[in-house]
Design an enzyme around this catalytic site. Structure first.
Site, PDB file in Angstrom:
ATOM      1  CG  PHE A  48      -1.680  -1.328   1.439  1.00  0.00           C
ATOM      2  CD1 PHE A  48      -2.438  -2.019   0.268  1.00  0.00           C
ATOM      3  CD2 PHE A  48      -1.663  -2.029   2.480  1.00  0.00           C
ATOM      4  CE1 PHE A  48      -2.847  -3.300   0.458  1.00  0.00           C
ATOM      5  CE2 PHE A  48      -2.342  -3.144   2.890  1.00  0.00           C
ATOM      6  CZ  PHE A  48      -2.702  -3.908   1.618  1.00  0.00           C
ATOM      7  CB  CYS A  49       2.290   3.563  -1.537  1.00  0.00           C
ATOM      8  SG  CYS A  49       1.990   3.050  -3.276  1.00  0.00           S
ATOM      9  CB  ALA A  50       2.580   2.688   3.840  1.00  0.00           C
TER      10      ALA A  50
END
Ligand SMILES: Cc1ncc(COP(=O)(O)O)c(C=O)c1O
Length: 453
Positions: A375-377
């Protein structure tokens, strides 16, 4: 923080009408179902109202700011009114600027480009990459993941207390996590920042679609959010807040619209006088439809009433949490604890399942659209999964073949347009998949798990 906490027993309203609510998708097992869009945290469907407003305006669309014609003047008025609507939506201070950008990522990169010299930046490692990465030229301090909101405030206070006291500093924090949905103590973090002479920007990409955001009440210096997560997928975003750093910075893009006066110099060069207003960072022809759509969404959400929307979303969150609690193989990811206040975003892993396989089966066999990956984290998800937070991974790419243990997570997210049936179908599907397994065979193609048809 200043979020409305509607009473649990408040009557639950109907979902707001969104586009795509009647779209049907094929199932690998045969037949069709209406699509259950449960990936709102990535991009929410357009509100019907936003679509209608844009359609009504479209015939009147014209060039803005410098056009002499009637439609140009009308479009200019609508564009500038959209700015005022967003300022009201965010409860901005009277001297704040509202800059139209492309997205939250664009807004935070704009702010990063406008930092004063020698600005120190403080950011938790738990942030979305859009908040984690734009500060490349600044001196950045990455703060360790806190395990309570109070610890977040203490961690920030300690880091700020240790900094060189006189230079400019900026704290960047998310309002609601795009991984866990958990709310961050924004007001307390803002108070800590200001006590230590720092400023703060709120990444409201996941907060603004779910809760009212008041710049004044939270006392944040800037807010950034994206139209496509706020039911207005027309390519625009917002950076709103203090005018001084923006006014003193070089324009984000150089070109027409940002310049007030351009003249040749005697030595052959060019002198430029840049605008002091938001236009300074909006060079080129602006996305008028995108701005108009965001303003329409702001009005629609305000008119629907956040108390009602929050009550409805909490009701859906409880349904998902209660349903998943009955499946012992499921572990919901959380930084601040299972009962921490959150928006309609939940990530989880399923024992013995590869997350990409699970998400593919939810889609192919049940018509449910969720998301799997990091999730781009990446640092946050890896911390929550207990794996090495330093290691890299492709956004959304599975790291194991179907059937192997997962190193990624699955995220379900929903909002104002989600009917009860979608979350009920989701909970039922999770239960069935865990109990009976997938009905179809899947294989990995180009890093994604897909039905082997
Ligand atoms: C918390 C958070 N911040 C920033 C972003 C980046 O938003 P955008 O892709 O619209 O720039 C996202 C997107 O998922 C997000 O969830």
């Amino acid at each position: 923080m200043s979020v409305s906490t509607a009473a649990a027993d408040q009557s639950v309203c109907s979902p707001l009408p969104v586009l795509g609510r009647d779209v049907t998708v094929p199932l690998v097992t045969g037949g069709e179902v209406t699509y259950a869009a449960l990936d709102y945290a990535a991009s929410a469907p357009a509100l019907q109202r936003v679509w209608d407003d844009v359609a009504a305006y479209a015939p009147y669309y014209g060039s803005v700011h410098r056009g002499a014609g009637y439609l140009s003047q009308l479009s200019t008025d609508l564009f500038e009114n959209a700015r005022r609507t967003v300022a009201e939506f965010l409860d901005c201070r009277s001297d704040d600027q509202v800059v139209f950008t492309r997205s939250t990522t664009d807004s935070l990169n704009l702010l990063a480009a406008a930092l004063p010299a020698d600005c120190q930046v403080f950011v938790f490692e738990t942030e979305h990459h859009a908040s984690l990465l734009p500060w490349r030229d600044a001196h950045v301090t990455y703060l360790n993941a806190p395990r309570t909101p109070q610890q977040a405030v203490r961690t920030l206070e300690r880091a700020l207390a240790e900094r060189e006291p006189h230079g400019p500093a900026l704290v960047c924090v998310t309002g609601a996590s795009n991984v866990t949905g958990e709310l961050w103590p924004v007001r307390e973090l803002a108070a800590a920042a200001h006590t230590h002479g720092a400023r703060i920007v709120l990444d409201a990409a996941q907060l603004a679609p779910h809760h009212p955001v008041s710049v004044r009440e939270l006392d944040v210096d800037w807010v950034a959010f994206s139209g496509h997560k706020l039911y207005a997928p027309f390519g625009s975003g917002i950076l709103a807040g203090r005018a001084d750093w923006l006014r003193e910075a070089e324009p984000y893009l150089a070109g027409g619209g940002a310049s007030r006066k351009v003249a040749r110099r005697a030595d052959g060069g060019v002198d430029v006088e840049w605008h002091d207003s938001a236009a300074r960072h909006e060079a080129g022809s602006p996305n008028v439809i995108g701005a108009y759509a965001i303003a329409s969404a702001c009005k629609a959400l305000t008119e629907a009433g956040f108390d009602t929307l929050v009550a409805r979303e909490q009701h859906l969150i409880e349904k998902v949490k209660d349903g998943l609690a009955e499946v012992p193989e499921v572990r919901i990811l959380s930084l601040f604890g299972d009962d921490a206040p959150r928006v309609g975003v939940l990530s989880f892993v399923v024992d013995g399942w590869n997350s990409s396989h699970f998400a593919a089966a939810l889609s192919a066999e049940y018509g449910i659209g969720v998301r799997d990956g990091l999730f781009c984290a990446h640092p946050l998800v890896r911390t929550l999964l207990g794996s090495d937070p330093q290691s890299q991974g492709e956004c959304g790419a599975p790291e194991a073949a179907p059937g192997e243990k997962s190193l990624n997570a699955i995220r379900v997210s929903f909002g104002a347009g989600t009917p009860d049936e979608h979350v009920e179908r989701f909970v039922g599907a999770v239960r069935e998949l865990v109990r009976d397994g997938a009905k179809w065979n899947y294989r990995t193609v180009d890093g994604r798990c897909v039905p082997a048809v």
